[in-house]
Design a protein around this motif. Structure first.
Motif, PDB file in Angstrom:
ATOM      1  N   MET A 195      32.296  39.695  52.966  1.00  5.85           N
ATOM      2  CA  MET A 195      33.192  40.259  51.970  1.00  5.85           C
ATOM      3  C   MET A 195      34.329  39.269  51.722  1.00  5.85           C
ATOM      4  SD  MET A 195      31.962  43.121  50.963  1.00  5.85           S
ATOM      5  CE  MET A 195      33.400  43.757  50.078  1.00  5.85           C
ATOM      6  N   THR A 197      37.960  38.295  51.105  1.00  4.16           N
ATOM      7  CA  THR A 197      39.273  38.862  51.417  1.00  4.16           C
ATOM      8  C   THR A 197      40.370  37.881  50.991  1.00  4.16           C
ATOM      9  OG1 THR A 197      39.311  37.919  53.633  1.00  4.16           O
ATOM     10  CG2 THR A 197      38.322  40.108  53.383  1.00  4.16           C
ATOM     11  N   HIS A 198      41.600  38.358  50.993  1.00  4.06           N
ATOM     12  CA  HIS A 198      42.727  37.500  50.633  1.00  4.06           C
ATOM     13  C   HIS A 198      43.004  36.494  51.743  1.00  4.06           C
ATOM     14  CE1 HIS A 198      44.144  39.436  46.923  1.00  4.06           C
ATOM     15  NE2 HIS A 198      43.711  40.562  47.466  1.00  4.06           N
ATOM     16  N   GLU A 214      34.736  37.338  55.247  1.00  2.69           N
ATOM     17  CA  GLU A 214      34.836  38.038  56.524  1.00  2.69           C
ATOM     18  C   GLU A 214      33.694  39.048  56.628  1.00  2.69           C
ATOM     19  OE1 GLU A 214      38.656  39.731  57.175  1.00  2.69           O
ATOM     20  OE2 GLU A 214      39.724  37.815  57.080  1.00  2.69           O
ATOM     21  N   ARG A 232      26.518  34.714  42.193  1.00  2.00           N
ATOM     22  CA  ARG A 232      27.314  35.800  41.642  1.00  2.00           C
ATOM     23  C   ARG A 232      26.846  36.095  40.229  1.00  2.00           C
ATOM     24  NH1 ARG A 232      31.722  37.302  38.630  1.00  2.00           N
ATOM     25  NH2 ARG A 232      33.000  38.984  39.523  1.00  2.00           N
ATOM     26  N   SER A 266      38.171  36.090  39.700  1.00  2.00           N
ATOM     27  CA  SER A 266      38.531  36.652  41.006  1.00  2.00           C
ATOM     28  C   SER A 266      37.292  37.207  41.707  1.00  2.00           C
ATOM     29  CB  SER A 266      39.558  37.765  40.827  1.00  2.00           C
ATOM     30  OG  SER A 266      39.812  38.405  42.074  1.00  2.00           O
ATOM     31  N   TYR A 268      37.937  38.752  44.928  1.00  2.00           N
ATOM     32  CA  TYR A 268      38.500  39.579  45.980  1.00  2.00           C
ATOM     33  C   TYR A 268      37.842  40.955  46.032  1.00  2.00           C
ATOM     34  CZ  TYR A 268      42.206  36.094  46.330  1.00  2.00           C
ATOM     35  OH  TYR A 268      42.902  34.922  46.514  1.00  2.00           O
ATOM     36  N   GLY A 269      37.476  41.360  47.247  1.00  2.00           N
ATOM     37  CA  GLY A 269      36.887  42.675  47.441  1.00  2.00           C
ATOM     38  C   GLY A 269      35.411  42.754  47.140  1.00  2.00           C
ATOM     39  N   GLU A 270      34.780  41.622  46.785  1.00  2.00           N
ATOM     40  CA  GLU A 270      33.366  41.623  46.437  1.00  2.00           C
ATOM     41  C   GLU A 270      32.531  41.031  47.571  1.00  2.00           C
ATOM     42  OE1 GLU A 270      32.358  39.829  42.754  1.00  2.00           O
ATOM     43  OE2 GLU A 270      34.004  40.763  41.638  1.00  2.00           O
TER      44      GLU A 270
END
Length: 316
Positions: A195, A197-198, A214, A232, A266, A268-270
């Motif tokens: 995943m 993450t920031h 992570e 992606r 972005s 993030y969160g994917e």
């Protein structure tokens, strides 16, 4: 390709065919030979080509402290086996009740009653039943008594080598960072998922934004900088991958940072999947930011060329 996690809803479409039982971790060239033989026998008997595997690996229940990190997750394994002509994968839930079955009971309940197999294909080190008491001799006897055709294939060795290809051998290569040699033994380049993450945002400040991965559930290669590719939205990107700390900035924690070359947006969160093509260098402490940026530019150019060469050589 179908994935089943139980045998109860198994229709006749996925019974009465050719079967192989094993872990198939990584899906390497030895596994590929078994899968292709299963496909051939399935065509001959007029049934499906089926892989029966255990989820999780039995050693995770019996001796969890000895369980090696996996090379593939179940869905990835299904995808790779599907590419080899397998019709269905049964990722059967591993329970102590299942592991307590004697070889005869396992054969009768799973292979005969549930699968109604007409043919089987295994390697020479195949074991089954409680305490792994059943071996290929046991299997040959039971298959003969039940009219099931059996092929026992020799371990696969690459040309010029004496050591056969195995998941444990590949695991050692990846753990040492030799992803290129591992790639030559696998049916597809080694891949991880995680995943996004920031992170600290330093890559973006340097003009090279990275996705920080992570929650990775498979073996992570040795610390280093790698050339690879990522995926992606149905598109593949060349990817420069850094595994390890950022010593130039005084950081000691190991991180996995992926720069998708040519991607803007972005993540993030994917979830993100990343494959490894080759190891470029060790993680290094640079004297200043300029020196770091120059090296990153070199890493990116090498990654682009490595990715281009791979795509060209595997266009089919």
């Amino acid at each position: 390709m179908q994935l089943f996690r139980d045998l109860e809803p198994l229709s006749s479409e996925y019974r009465h065919g050719a079967l192989t039982i094993g872990n198939f971790d990584g899906v390497h060239l030895g596994h590929a030979r078994i899968a292709r033989q299963v496909r051939q026998r399935a065509d001959e008997v007029g049934g499906p080509a089926v892989v029966f595997t255990f989820d999780p690996h039995p050693v995770r229940l019996l001796r969890p402290e000895l369980a090696p990190p996996p090379l593939t997750w179940t869905r990835r394994k299904v995808e790779l086996l599907g590419d080899l002509g397998i019709d269905a994968v049964i990722a059967y839930p591993t329970t102590m009740a299942l592991l307590e079955l004697s070889p005869d009971a396992f054969f009768d309940q799973i292979i005969v009653q549930k699968m109604a197999a007409k043919a089987m294909v295994e390697g020479p080190n195949f074991n089954f039943g409680k305490n792994r008491a059943g071996d290929t001799t046991t299997l040959a006897k039971l298959c003969g008594e039940n009219g099931i055709q059996l092929d026992i294939l020799e371990p696969f060795t690459r040309s010029g080598e004496t050591e056969f290809v195995s998941s444990s051998r590949i695991r050692k290569l990846i753990a040492a960072g030799d992803v290129q040699t591992a790639r030559e033994m696998l049916t597809r380049p080694y891949r991880i998922r995680g995943m996004v993450t920031h992170g600290a945002g330093r890559g973006a400040s340097l003009g090279i934004p990275t996705a920080n991965l992570e929650a990775i559930d498979t073996l992570v290669p040795e610390i280093g900088v790698y050339a690879g590719m990522s995926y992606r939205g149905g598109q593949t990107y060349a990817a420069a991958i850094n595994i390890g700390p950022n010593p130039t900035f005084g950081e000691k924690a190991r991180k996995i940072e992926v720069h998708l070359i040519g991607f803007a947006g972005s993540l993030y969160g994917e979830p993100l999947e990343v494959s490894f093509l080759s190891r470029l260098r060790d993680v290094t402490t640079f004297p200043n930011i300029d020196a770091l940026q120059k090296q990153l530019a070199v890493d990116i150019e090498i990654t682009k060329q490595t990715y281009h060469d791979y795509q060209t050589n595997h266009a089919s």
